[in-house]
Enzyme design. Structure first.
Site, mmCIF file in Angstrom:
data_model
loop_
_atom_site.group_PDB
_atom_site.id
_atom_site.type_symbol
_atom_site.label_atom_id
_atom_site.label_comp_id
_atom_site.label_asym_id
_atom_site.label_seq_id
_atom_site.Cartn_x
_atom_site.Cartn_y
_atom_site.Cartn_z
ATOM 1 N N CYS A 3 -26.597 -11.609 -21.162
ATOM 2 C CA CYS A 3 -26.245 -12.712 -20.389
ATOM 3 C C CYS A 3 -27.106 -12.874 -19.344
ATOM 4 C CB CYS A 3 -24.848 -12.966 -20.212
ATOM 5 S SG CYS A 3 -24.419 -12.050 -18.717
ATOM 6 N N CYS A 39 -27.935 -8.326 -16.554
ATOM 7 C CA CYS A 39 -27.350 -7.991 -17.896
ATOM 8 C C CYS A 39 -28.412 -8.148 -19.090
ATOM 9 C CB CYS A 39 -25.930 -8.781 -17.961
ATOM 10 S SG CYS A 39 -25.314 -8.537 -19.712
ATOM 11 N N GLY A 79 0.772 -1.125 0.072
ATOM 12 C CA GLY A 79 0.046 -0.109 -0.070
ATOM 13 C C GLY A 79 0.746 1.209 0.013
ATOM 14 N N CYS A 104 -19.133 -11.837 -19.910
ATOM 15 C CA CYS A 104 -20.527 -11.739 -20.572
ATOM 16 C C CYS A 104 -20.506 -12.794 -21.857
ATOM 17 C CB CYS A 104 -20.576 -10.521 -20.948
ATOM 18 S SG CYS A 104 -22.421 -10.022 -21.398
ATOM 19 N N CYS A 133 -22.920 -6.049 -19.085
ATOM 20 C CA CYS A 133 -21.871 -6.522 -18.195
ATOM 21 C C CYS A 133 -20.766 -5.845 -18.731
ATOM 22 C CB CYS A 133 -21.219 -7.993 -18.314
ATOM 23 S SG CYS A 133 -22.246 -9.126 -17.661
#
Lengths: 188, 314
Positions: free
Chosen positions: B250, B247, B38, B278, B272
């Site tokens: 899909c 979606c 980090g 997808c 998506c």
């Protein structure tokens, strides 16, 4: 006196790429034993120590050779292949040594509060890298991993509190294992 | 014009484009970034043959990490087929001769702009993020010297004030992307402008996550299996955010959705954002409302771009 300067990377770019991935895997996953190859360095440098040196050292780094590593042959080989500078351990970015010759960690560079990255990395030989009785936990480790470190104290005594600290890469022949400052060690 | 032998391409470009000295400098930085999860490591970012904002940081990180055996995938907002993704993928095809894929699970290294793939990542994979502004505190404190001191002292109160002001103004934490996280209970980190929907995927991830900011010259990292917590309050806990629908292609109800406006009257379609996810679902027989053209309900409303004959009936 002339030294044998052969035994470096055959294809600098690709060999260093493979070597770096081994080094990065080792540091990102403490306890995981990575390997690199393709080098014939002068004694007493191990293949892994030499691979780390040729991958990371250049004219922007200062390195220290401790104990039996401080030979003219090693110095000549590293100079030829990397162009790195040599200095004392207190000022070094990288230190090559044996595991029983690391010395007091509080004398090595451990970074500053603002720049903890300006700290030393110790590349030490270790007699055996395998499963063992030392439990490692921390970032990079899924739960825990057991490794063959007999005594954690040389790697932790004198280490300032996180984020400061010294990072270690343990090597044996062509094998290497990372031990960053974030790893907790406990003997079982 | 001479023909180009693919095996000799590395004679024209050094492997993966960057010179070895630059790669060593980046590699040293990446190792320290991994050792201090980090924390932002400064590095001497190079000019790349693409403009800032097109992933120059990510490309330099990828270049320093790549081996000839890698199979890389490049996504831009989840899509494999947008300009940024295609150009970076071709860049590495040309300069490193590596295999490329759009399959998340088959890739050993994934460079991403602003998304984390929907498929779970696995051990050994590397996810490289393109980062525009690496400093999470930058819009609160413009001086680098000050933000560096704030990180040194773990002085992150300002960030909580910012999130609190969100609640005061909007009634909830309105930050929806680049949502700040705390890594290993120490450094507050900008996850790059990924939607906050993706934040939980960063925690305890088996893959290594690397971040490169080219213009801002910073590298940072999250090693595998790391503790990554999105900042929040006890009474206003962190929540994921996605469009409240499925979606249209899909029918996935668990993926992050893009909103696409499809006509002049403002009709919307949600699909998506992760194109591979997808397509993978569609190939397994999942169909949404927009591509099940056999469905009589859809014949008069061809909202797929594959409208075909139906397009005439608008």
């Amino acid at each position: 006196m002339t030294h044998d300067l052969g035994g470096g990377f055959n294809n600098t770019s690709k060999d260093a790429a493979y070597a770096f991935r081994a080094i990065m895997d080792a540091l990102a996953r403490p306890g995981y034993i990575a390997a690199l190859g393709g080098l014939s360095p002068p004694d007493p440098l191990s293949i892994a120590q030499a691979g780390i040196a040729l991958t990371l050292f250049d004219h922007e780094t200062h390195i220290a050779l401790k104990g039996r590593y401080g030979t003219d042959a090693v110095r000549a080989w590293l100079s030829f292949h990397t162009g790195t500078y040599f200095t004392v351990p207190e000022k070094a970015d990288f230190i090559i040594c044996d595991h029983d010759n690391i010395g007091p960690l509080d004398q090595l560079r451990q970074g500053s509060d603002e720049y903890p990255d300006q700290s030393a990395t110790v590349i030490t030989a270790y007699p055996r890298l395998s499963d063992g009785a030392c439990r490692l936990t921390g970032p990079g480790i899924n739960d825990e991993v057991m490794v063959s470190i007999a005594d954690p104290s040389p790697f932790r005594d004198g280490q300032r509190s996180f984020p400061l600290g010294v990072d270690f890469i343990l090597t044996h022949d062509a094998h290497l294992m990372g031990l960053p400052r974030t790893t907790q060690m406990e003997m079982c | 014009m001479t023909s180009i032998n693919p095996n000799s391409m590395t004679d024209d470009y050094n492997f993966a484009y960057l010179d070895e000295q630059t790669k060593r400098m980046i590699r040293r930085g990446l190792l320290k970034a991994i050792a201090i999860p980090g924390y932002q490591v400064p590095f001497a970012s190079r000019e790349m043959p693409m403009p800032y904002g097109w992933g120059t940081g990510g490309v330099q990180v990828t270049s320093a990490c790549l081996t000839p055996d890698d199979t890389i995938k490049v996504i831009d907002q989840g899509a494999d087929d947008t300009t940024n993704a295609v150009s970076i993928r071709q860049f590495f095809e040309k300069t490193a001769l590596v295999n490329t894929t759009t399959d998340t699970e088959a890739a050993s290294l994934i460079q991403t702009r602003h998304r984390i793939p929907e498929h779970d990542l696995s051990e050994g994979q590397i996810l490289v993020y393109q980062v525009p502004i690496p400093e999470p505190l930058r819009f609160l404190e413009p001086r680098e010297r000050e933000t560096r001191k704030m990180h040194a002292l773990s002085e992150y109160g300002l960030m909580h004030v910012k999130l609190y002001e969100d609640i005061a103004h909007h009634g909830h934490i309105a930050t929806s992307y680049a949502y700040p996280v705390k890594v290993e209970e120490r450094y507050v980190m900008d996850p790059s402008p990924i939607p906050k929907f993706d934040n939980p995927k960063m925690a305890n991830c088996p893959a290594l996550q690397l971040f490169g900011a080219g213009r801002e010259q910073r590298l940072y990292a999250i090693p595998p299996y790391c503790n990554v917590v999105s900042l929040d309050f006890e009474d206003y806990p962190f929540t994921r955010l996605k469009a409240d629908t499925i979606c249209a292609l899909c029918a996935a109800n668990d993926s992050y959705l893009d909103e696409v406006i499809i006509d002049d009257s403002g009709t919307r379609m949600y699909v998506c954002s992760d194109t591979h996810y997808c397509e993978d679902r569609q190939s397994k027989g999942h169909t949404g409302t927009a591509n099940s053209l056999d469905d009589p309900d859809n014949v008069d409303r061809p909202i797929s771009n594959k409208g075909g004959d139906n397009a005439a009936s608008v």
